[in-house]
Design an enzyme around this catalytic site. Structure first.
Site, mmCIF file in Angstrom:
data_model
loop_
_atom_site.group_PDB
_atom_site.id
_atom_site.type_symbol
_atom_site.label_atom_id
_atom_site.label_comp_id
_atom_site.label_asym_id
_atom_site.label_seq_id
_atom_site.Cartn_x
_atom_site.Cartn_y
_atom_site.Cartn_z
ATOM 1 N N ASP A 132 0.855 -1.188 0.000
ATOM 2 C CA ASP A 132 0.000 0.000 0.000
ATOM 3 C C ASP A 132 0.889 1.235 0.000
ATOM 4 O O ASP A 132 2.000 1.213 0.538
ATOM 5 C CB ASP A 132 -0.910 0.014 1.227
ATOM 6 N N ASP A 150 -6.940 -1.525 -4.768
ATOM 7 C CA ASP A 150 -8.030 -1.196 -3.852
ATOM 8 C C ASP A 150 -8.964 -0.165 -4.470
ATOM 9 O O ASP A 150 -10.189 -0.268 -4.346
ATOM 10 C CB ASP A 150 -7.487 -0.646 -2.534
#
Length: 174
Positions: A132, A150
């Site tokens: 991330d 995402d």
């Protein structure tokens, strides 16, 4: 009594499967961005890159699911989330095969979810965690860091919800 003729299955060209190019594109962009982050950024908070007063690039690992759900579960969650990703992608691919290619919104939604799911699945299987790096914040409150995969999954889910409302309006009009 009316007789109904059985509906012929869609050919591959007629089905939503032809939208899988978008899933592949999402997968490539997601993994390319993650490789760039891993190759050029240091890990963690001290190495963040401040972009705007509300957005940083921040390289972190997520061993859990959305919002780091089950991130400290001990490792078994990696395989659970991988199985869920395979199952969901398989189901969406079947639905794409049964959906006409002309139904763009629903096929784009399915493709975005599949591409995002496979992007994070690759990370889980190859690295043991998801990379991330997008960090949005306001003051001292930081939204959990996320990535392109995402974002694609969320956009796909939003399109499915929007399509559901749109379908209701069409049904009520008739």
């Amino acid at each position: 009594m009316t007789s109904s003729t059985p509906q012929q299955p869609l050919t591959l060209k007629q089905s939503g499967i032809r939208w899988l190019w978008l899933a592949i594109l999402v997968f490539i962009i997601d993994n390319g961005s993650k490789l760039l982050v891993m190759d050029t950024m240091g890990y963690g908070w001290p190495n963040r890159i401040e972009i705007t007063p509300f957005f940083n690039l921040l390289y972190v690992h997520n061993t859990g699911a959305a919002f780091s759900f089950l991130s400290s579960a001990g490792g078994w969650q990696r395989w659970l989330f991988a199985a869920i990703a395979f199952g969901v992608c398989g189901l969406l691919a079947v639905w794409m095969r049964r959906t006409p290619a002309t139904n763009k919104m629903i096929n784009i939604a399915y493709a975005l979810i599949i591409g995002g799911a496979f992007g994070n699945l690759f990370d889980r299987l190859y690295h043991g965690f998801v990379v991330d790096f997008l960090d949005f914040y306001y003051g001292n409150y930081h939204w959990p860091a996320f990535n392109i995969a995402d974002s694609a999954i969320c956009l796909g889910a939003a399109l499915l919800i929007l399509d559901g409302f749109r379908a209701d309006k069409v049904a009520k009009a008739h």
